[in-house]
Design a protein around this motif. Structure first.
Motif, PDB file in Angstrom:
ATOM      1  N   THR A 260      -8.972   2.919   3.343  1.00  0.00           N
ATOM      2  CA  THR A 260     -10.090   3.208   3.028  1.00  0.00           C
ATOM      3  C   THR A 260     -10.504   2.190   1.482  1.00  0.00           C
ATOM      4  N   THR A 261     -11.114   2.103   0.145  1.00  0.00           N
ATOM      5  CA  THR A 261     -11.316   1.506  -0.828  1.00  0.00           C
ATOM      6  C   THR A 261      -9.958   2.826  -1.754  1.00  0.00           C
ATOM      7  N   ALA A 262     -10.221   3.967  -1.402  1.00  0.00           N
ATOM      8  CA  ALA A 262      -9.476   4.794  -2.231  1.00  0.00           C
ATOM      9  C   ALA A 262      -7.984   4.779  -2.074  1.00  0.00           C
ATOM     10  N   ASP A 263      -7.476   4.487  -0.589  1.00  0.00           N
ATOM     11  CA  ASP A 263      -6.381   4.114   0.116  1.00  0.00           C
ATOM     12  C   ASP A 263      -5.277   3.252  -0.677  1.00  0.00           C
ATOM     13  N   LEU A 264      -6.504   1.838  -0.692  1.00  0.00           N
ATOM     14  CA  LEU A 264      -6.513   1.342  -1.496  1.00  0.00           C
ATOM     15  C   LEU A 264      -5.845   0.467  -2.945  1.00  0.00           C
ATOM     16  N   VAL A 265      -6.497   1.500  -3.820  1.00  0.00           N
ATOM     17  CA  VAL A 265      -6.705   2.060  -5.024  1.00  0.00           C
ATOM     18  C   VAL A 265      -5.250   2.654  -5.380  1.00  0.00           C
ATOM     19  N   SER A 266      -5.015   3.697  -4.166  1.00  0.00           N
ATOM     20  CA  SER A 266      -3.767   4.367  -4.504  1.00  0.00           C
ATOM     21  C   SER A 266      -2.716   3.729  -4.430  1.00  0.00           C
ATOM     22  N   ASP A 267      -2.496   2.671  -3.280  1.00  0.00           N
ATOM     23  CA  ASP A 267      -1.478   1.726  -2.934  1.00  0.00           C
ATOM     24  C   ASP A 267      -0.653   0.723  -4.147  1.00  0.00           C
ATOM     25  N   MET A 268      -2.286   0.954  -5.242  1.00  0.00           N
ATOM     26  CA  MET A 268      -1.983  -0.805  -5.834  1.00  0.00           C
ATOM     27  C   MET A 268      -1.604   0.189  -7.285  1.00  0.00           C
ATOM     28  N   GLU A 269      -1.385   2.154  -7.030  1.00  0.00           N
ATOM     29  CA  GLU A 269      -0.989   2.138  -7.886  1.00  0.00           C
ATOM     30  C   GLU A 269       0.642   2.408  -7.796  1.00  0.00           C
ATOM     31  N   LYS A 270       0.543   3.302  -6.810  1.00  0.00           N
ATOM     32  CA  LYS A 270       2.222   2.977  -5.690  1.00  0.00           C
ATOM     33  C   LYS A 270       2.830   1.626  -7.063  1.00  0.00           C
ATOM     34  N   LEU A 271       2.627   0.230  -6.310  1.00  0.00           N
ATOM     35  CA  LEU A 271       3.372  -0.275  -6.099  1.00  0.00           C
ATOM     36  C   LEU A 271       3.358  -0.664  -7.648  1.00  0.00           C
ATOM     37  N   ARG A 272       2.276  -1.131  -8.479  1.00  0.00           N
ATOM     38  CA  ARG A 272       2.473  -0.553  -9.700  1.00  0.00           C
ATOM     39  C   ARG A 272       3.864  -0.069 -10.907  1.00  0.00           C
ATOM     40  N   THR A 273       3.618   1.733  -9.793  1.00  0.00           N
ATOM     41  CA  THR A 273       4.633   2.275 -10.504  1.00  0.00           C
ATOM     42  C   THR A 273       6.306   1.993  -9.755  1.00  0.00           C
ATOM     43  N   HIS A 274       5.704   1.289  -8.371  1.00  0.00           N
ATOM     44  CA  HIS A 274       6.957   0.815  -7.920  1.00  0.00           C
ATOM     45  C   HIS A 274       8.466  -0.089  -9.174  1.00  0.00           C
ATOM     46  N   LEU A 275       7.219  -0.784  -9.116  1.00  0.00           N
ATOM     47  CA  LEU A 275       7.832  -2.143  -9.978  1.00  0.00           C
ATOM     48  C   LEU A 275       7.746  -2.159 -11.380  1.00  0.00           C
ATOM     49  N   GLY A 276       6.985  -0.748 -12.045  1.00  0.00           N
ATOM     50  CA  GLY A 276       7.826   0.141 -13.018  1.00  0.00           C
ATOM     51  C   GLY A 276       6.946  -1.082 -14.218  1.00  0.00           C
TER      52      GLY A 276
ATOM     53  N   LEU B 246     -12.266   1.288 -13.180  1.00  0.00           N
ATOM     54  CA  LEU B 246     -12.267   2.453 -13.017  1.00  0.00           C
ATOM     55  C   LEU B 246     -11.721   3.667 -13.164  1.00  0.00           C
ATOM     56  N   ALA B 247     -10.780   3.227 -12.047  1.00  0.00           N
ATOM     57  CA  ALA B 247     -10.089   4.626 -12.035  1.00  0.00           C
ATOM     58  C   ALA B 247      -8.838   4.890 -12.684  1.00  0.00           C
ATOM     59  N   HIS B 248      -8.117   3.217 -13.069  1.00  0.00           N
ATOM     60  CA  HIS B 248      -7.384   3.382 -14.028  1.00  0.00           C
ATOM     61  C   HIS B 248      -7.651   2.140 -15.285  1.00  0.00           C
ATOM     62  N   PRO B 249      -8.500   2.981 -16.178  1.00  0.00           N
ATOM     63  CA  PRO B 249      -8.445   2.072 -16.827  1.00  0.00           C
ATOM     64  C   PRO B 249      -7.430   1.665 -18.007  1.00  0.00           C
ATOM     65  N   ASP B 250      -7.046   2.847 -18.658  1.00  0.00           N
ATOM     66  CA  ASP B 250      -5.265   2.814 -19.340  1.00  0.00           C
ATOM     67  C   ASP B 250      -4.734   1.825 -18.387  1.00  0.00           C
ATOM     68  N   ARG B 251      -4.399   1.872 -17.260  1.00  0.00           N
ATOM     69  CA  ARG B 251      -3.334   0.802 -17.058  1.00  0.00           C
ATOM     70  C   ARG B 251      -3.882  -0.685 -16.400  1.00  0.00           C
ATOM     71  N   THR B 252      -5.443  -0.794 -16.997  1.00  0.00           N
ATOM     72  CA  THR B 252      -5.640  -2.535 -16.249  1.00  0.00           C
ATOM     73  C   THR B 252      -5.761  -3.242 -18.208  1.00  0.00           C
ATOM     74  N   ALA B 253      -5.806  -4.349 -17.980  1.00  0.00           N
ATOM     75  CA  ALA B 253      -5.606  -5.441 -19.213  1.00  0.00           C
ATOM     76  C   ALA B 253      -6.692  -6.040 -19.286  1.00  0.00           C
ATOM     77  N   GLY B 254      -6.988  -6.135 -17.600  1.00  0.00           N
ATOM     78  CA  GLY B 254      -8.379  -7.422 -17.908  1.00  0.00           C
ATOM     79  C   GLY B 254      -8.826  -7.554 -16.918  1.00  0.00           C
ATOM     80  N   PHE B 255      -9.616  -8.555 -16.407  1.00  0.00           N
ATOM     81  CA  PHE B 255     -10.024  -8.689 -15.456  1.00  0.00           C
ATOM     82  C   PHE B 255     -10.394 -10.625 -15.056  1.00  0.00           C
ATOM     83  N   VAL B 256     -10.554 -11.370 -14.153  1.00  0.00           N
ATOM     84  CA  VAL B 256     -10.488 -12.449 -13.921  1.00  0.00           C
ATOM     85  C   VAL B 256     -11.505 -12.267 -12.504  1.00  0.00           C
ATOM     86  N   LEU B 257     -12.604 -11.664 -12.716  1.00  0.00           N
ATOM     87  CA  LEU B 257     -13.010 -11.950 -10.794  1.00  0.00           C
ATOM     88  C   LEU B 257     -13.993 -12.734 -10.521  1.00  0.00           C
TER      89      LEU B 257
END
Length: 336
Positions: free
Chosen positions: A92-108, A129-140
């Motif tokens: 699901t979308t929530a699962d993918l967002v969670s995966d991104m956080e796990k990957l970000r943490t894994h890579l330090g 939107l879920a993690h604005p404090d971990r987001t530097a910006g967007f290219v969409l």
């Protein structure tokens, strides 16, 4: 208003190879492929591929200056080199967002720039939107927000521009099943019998490919699909579409204030038929601080000349802003 700008660079950066890669187990079922290329000490940027289900490719590393950026590319659940291929359970979308956080943490990584097109723009916004404090910006690019009218357009509306491609898509199904294209394609795509899901996957993928560029291109991989690309793409897309992309009605408009302080560039092809400009226009109006660039001679694909120039221009603009006006400086902890 949309901006028309002289590109800082007109094409992709040269081919590069990853300096690190691996598989990350994100739960008891799914393992995702990830890689890093460019500058290990550079500004982190994560590439979010489309689909959902399309997977990543080596060309995706080339939107970023490898001397400046630490480029993270990964395959979302069920697609590309992630395992198991085509898996829909716990996808699901929530699962993918969670995966991104796990990957970000894994890579330090503390914060990263989010770069995504089509479904990748949806996922970038969902994560931001879920993690604005971990987001530097967007290219969409090629904005898709997962709303029901956008899904209905994909299934039915594109016939107004590509009637031949839509007719091939619809007529893959028996006449009695064409009143519910999504439901009956989904039923075939999740069928365990390859004689049912493989032809449906090829028909779905050919339809999308035919509508994705301003000028026709040859997409031979969809004919044989030895690597399972078409099946993963079509099965996962149908799964997400059948569930309203797992996002609430009215998303993301009420939440945009959480990220409007962050820099954002929106790149949109004027003749994007898969994700028409009306959605990008609405996002730009709701996010007036964002830079909105409409490419006048392009469709949906990120690899069309005008689109790739605008995307590289965007990543270069952010790189230059670090030196020129410190646009990013207050938000990058490694710059403190």
């Amino acid at each position: 208003m949309p901006r028309s700008e002289t590109p800082l660079r007109s094409d992709l950066f040269p081919e590069i190879s990853p300096y690190a890669s691996g598989m990350l187990a994100v739960d008891g079922r799914h393992t995702i492929y990830w890689e890093q290329s460019g500058n290990p000490e550079g500004v982190p940027v994560v590439f979010l591929h489309g689909g959902p289900g399309a997977g990543s490719a080596p060309v995706h590393r080339r939107f970023f200056d490898p001397q400046f950026y630490r480029v993270v590319v990964f395959d979302q659940r069920g697609c590309g080199r992630s395992m198991p291929l085509g898996e829909l359970q716990d996808n699901t979308t929530a699962d993918l967002v969670s995966d991104m956080e796990k990957l970000r943490t894994h890579l330090g990584i503390q914060r990263w720039l989010l770069f995504g097109g089509s479904w990748g723009s949806t996922l970038a916004l969902a994560y931001g939107l879920a993690h604005p404090d971990r987001t530097a910006g967007f290219v969409l690019r090629g904005i898709f927000l997962g709303a029901r009218p956008e899904i209905d357009w994909f299934l039915h509306g594109m016939r107004t521009i590509f009637p031949e491609a839509w007719r091939d898509f619809a007529e893959h199904l028996p006449e009695g099943e064409r009143s519910d294209l999504l439901g009956n394609y989904y039923r075939r795509l999740i069928d365990r019998n390859p004689d049912r899901h493989r032809p449906a996957a090829r028909a779905w993928s050919r339809y999308e490919a035919a509508c994705s560029t301003l000028y026709p291109t040859v997409r031979a991989p969809f004919e044989t699909d030895h690597g399972g690309f078409a099946l993963a793409l079509s099965r996962i897309e149908a799964h997400y579409f059948a569930h309203g992309t797992f996002l609430p009605e009215g998303w993301p408009w009420a939440q945009l204030d959480r990220v409007r302080h962050l820099p954002c560039t929106i790149v949109q092809g004027r003749y994007d038929i898969v994700c028409p400009p009306i959605t990008a226009d609405a996002l730009a109006r709701a996010w007036p601080e964002a830079r909105y660039v409409v490419v006048p001679d392009a469709g949906h694909s990120a690899l069309e000349p005008g689109i790739r120039a605008a995307l590289v221009n965007a990543t270069e603009s952010y790189r230059l802003s670090l030196n020129d006006d410190e646009l990013f400086a207050p938000r990058f902890p490694w710059e403190a």
